[in-house]
Design a protein around this motif. Structure first.
Motif, PDB file in Angstrom:
ATOM      1  N   ALA A   1       0.764  -1.229   0.060  1.00 53.81           N
ATOM      2  CA  ALA A   1      -0.009   0.023   0.003  1.00 53.81           C
ATOM      3  C   ALA A   1       0.826   1.178   0.091  1.00 53.81           C
ATOM      4  O   ALA A   1       1.674   1.647   0.778  1.00 53.81           O
ATOM      5  N   ILE A   2       0.641   2.154  -0.968  1.00 54.07           N
ATOM      6  CA  ILE A   2       1.666   3.063  -1.308  1.00 54.07           C
ATOM      7  C   ILE A   2       0.852   4.455  -1.220  1.00 54.07           C
ATOM      8  O   ILE A   2      -0.396   4.518  -1.831  1.00 54.07           O
ATOM      9  N   ASP A   3       1.189   5.407  -0.539  1.00 56.23           N
ATOM     10  CA  ASP A   3       0.675   6.766  -0.707  1.00 56.23           C
ATOM     11  C   ASP A   3       1.729   7.916  -0.619  1.00 56.23           C
ATOM     12  O   ASP A   3       2.725   7.583  -0.243  1.00 56.23           O
ATOM     13  N   GLU A   4       1.084   9.094  -0.969  1.00 57.20           N
ATOM     14  CA  GLU A   4       2.264  10.298  -1.038  1.00 57.20           C
ATOM     15  C   GLU A   4       1.396  11.178   0.134  1.00 57.20           C
ATOM     16  O   GLU A   4       1.452  12.459  -0.121  1.00 57.20           O
ATOM     17  N   GLY A   5       0.933  10.720   0.903  1.00 59.67           N
ATOM     18  CA  GLY A   5       0.450  11.499   2.029  1.00 59.67           C
ATOM     19  C   GLY A   5       1.510  12.067   2.977  1.00 59.67           C
ATOM     20  O   GLY A   5       2.543  12.096   2.964  1.00 59.67           O
ATOM     21  N   PRO A   6       0.851  12.626   4.307  1.00 61.06           N
ATOM     22  CA  PRO A   6       1.713  13.402   5.260  1.00 61.06           C
ATOM     23  C   PRO A   6       2.556  12.394   5.992  1.00 61.06           C
ATOM     24  O   PRO A   6       3.575  13.055   6.547  1.00 61.06           O
ATOM     25  N   GLY A   7       2.491  11.089   5.795  1.00 56.63           N
ATOM     26  CA  GLY A   7       3.388  10.256   6.473  1.00 56.63           C
ATOM     27  C   GLY A   7       2.961  10.126   7.946  1.00 56.63           C
ATOM     28  O   GLY A   7       2.149  10.740   8.354  1.00 56.63           O
ATOM     29  N   ILE A   8       3.622   9.309   8.489  1.00 55.85           N
ATOM     30  CA  ILE A   8       3.202   8.683   9.756  1.00 55.85           C
ATOM     31  C   ILE A   8       4.181   9.482  10.847  1.00 55.85           C
ATOM     32  O   ILE A   8       5.559   9.003  10.791  1.00 55.85           O
TER      33      ILE A   8
END
Lengths: 336, 133
Positions: free
Chosen positions: B76-83
């Protein structure tokens, strides 16, 4: 894996037995099966799966719509399985924490231990019992070079681990005072500065410090917002509050503490306590201070130590054996 | 086996699409009903995290095989804000979706292998594997 297989076989037998007989014995064994499964950490979704597999083996020609419905049920149980696993993990964590706290509580007991002084002039009794595992109350006896006895009683508002941590700091600061005679007001002023510098402002510490001189039989004391104790006059056979004005520790760095004196005649008692004693509750009602002095009076023929223990037992029972706050009581009685 | 197929996650409905594709592939690999249901639940969690916290991203599937066993890899890959704090997110009871989701610890329990790489401001990649036993 093999144990699960084994369980599938026994589940299948049980299910078959129940479907054929519909008797209570099979249901009882189902209960045993579920207990056994819980012991082996088997999740609800696994049970459903075993059920479906067993059913299909017993009745291979189950209508497909029933089969689908069973798969649907399985799907809904997956999250329950996860919740169950999380519950188990959290439970383990809780047990771990509990054992850590009990180790800490033992350490604290060693840290805060104080020896009750043996003096021919004075009969001394002390009891301190935490409401939870760790104690937010503190008492300490110290004999100075001149032979006077110093008695410190402190109470961190709050209980449990945070109060206990704070208490350990109080203990170390008390240890750092010199052995020469220190006036109660000077000690409280010193402790006030320590608490003001080191303790979170949301935490309050009350403290009482008394100094008994066996030559003059004078009891000098100061209080930093601490629960008033009792003075018992043997001559009048009556109790009075030991009132003393003083701000709780850690609020104002420059506060000065007033010092008071009470002369003790033979048979007179000084009773020091924390609010865990006065805030005992029966039902919805706090006890009255008179009730404490009445109980002390009732046991005044006993030794100081026995009195503290009897008072504790009395209020422990009154509260259905569930202390709401740490309970500390010290009794000094002039003997000769 | 370098076959890989992905589902883009943009709207809530895409979670269902990801589940469907994941289940089809699991079935083909030979996973039983329970494992299919577990894999689908893990996919839901991963896709919902993307939908809720990153907005967009994708869930990819790959059939994997070594000498002894076959399995399914999900990325699962995203370019969101990260954890910000992965350790905290992996703690039981720290559920970011209001206590309702199983969260990443749940995904870890459902699968056999679990890895997460997250960079703040760049995105998150969760890589999980389920082996066929």
């Amino acid at each position: 894996m093999s144990t699960l297989k084994l369980d599938l076989e026994s589940y299948k037998d049980l299910l078959k037995q129940y479907i054929e007989t519909q008797n209570e014995q099979a249901l009882y064994r189902a209960e045993q099966f579920s207990k056994h499964s819980i012991q082996q950490n088997i999740t609800p979704d696994e049970i459903i799966n075993v059920h479906i597999e067993a059913l299909l083996e017993l009745y291979p020609d189950i209508p497909s719509n029933i089969q689908s419905s069973l798969n649907f049920l399985l799907e809904t149980m997956i999250s329950y399985g996860l919740a169950y696993q999380e519950y188990q993990a959290l439970r383990e964590k809780q047990l771990e924490l509990q054992s850590e706290i009990s180790v800490a509580a033992n350490m604290q007991q060693t840290l805060l231990s104080t020896t009750k002084p043996e003096m021919s002039e004075l009969d001394v009794g002390a009891i301190s019992t935490p409401a939870k595992q760790m104690n937010g109350d503190y008492y300490h006896f110290v004999k100075d070079q001149e032979g006077s006895l110093g008695i410190a009683v402190a109470d961190v508002i709050g209980k449990g681990v945070p109060a206990a941590l704070c208490m350990s700091m109080i203990k170390y600061s008390m240890d750092s005072f010199p052995d020469s005679r220190m006036e109660p007001s000077v000690i409280l002023e010193g402790m006030n500065r320590v608490v003001e510098r080191n303790v979170d402002p949301s935490m309050f510490v009350t403290m009482f410090y008394g100094l008994y001189d066996p030559d003059t039989h004078e009891f000098n004391y100061s209080s930093a917002g601490h629960e008033p104790g009792f003075y018992y006059s043997a001559k009048n056979d009556s109790f009075h509050d030991i009132e003393a004005e003083g701000l709780v520790l850690g609020v104002d760095r420059s506060v000065k503490y007033e010092q008071y004196t009470q002369h003790l005649d033979v048979g007179d008692m000084v009773v020091l306590l924390t609010d865990g004693v006065t805030e005992c509750r029966t039902g919805d009602r706090f006890i009255e201070r008179d009730e404490i002095s009445d109980v002390i009076h009732q046991y005044k023929h006993l030794s100081a130590q026995e009195i503290t223990e009897q008072v504790y037992r009395h209020f422990e029972r009154l509260q259905d054996f569930q202390l709401r706050d740490d309970f500390t009581m010290i009794i000094l009685r002039r003997e000769v | 086996m370098d076959f890989q197929s992905c589902v883009n996650i943009k709207k809530e409905w895409d979670i269902v699409g990801a589940r469907q594709l994941g289940r089809d592939i699991s079935k083909k690999i030979g996973f039983g009903t329970v494992d299919q249901a577990r894999i689908a639940t893990a996919i839901s969690e991963l896709a919902r995290n993307i939908y809720l916290y990153a907005g967009t991203g994708k869930v990819c599937f790959e059939t994997i095989e070594n000498l002894n066993e076959k399995g399914l890899r999900i990325i699962a890959i995203d370019e969101g804000p990260g954890i910000r704090d992965v350790t905290q997110v992996m703690e039981d009871g720290f559920s970011t979706s209001g206590g309702l989701g199983a969260g990443l610890p749940g995904v870890k329990r459902l699968m056999d292998e679990f890895d997460v790489i997250s960079r703040q401001g760049e995105g998150t990649e969760v890589n999980v594997v389920k082996w066929l036993r």
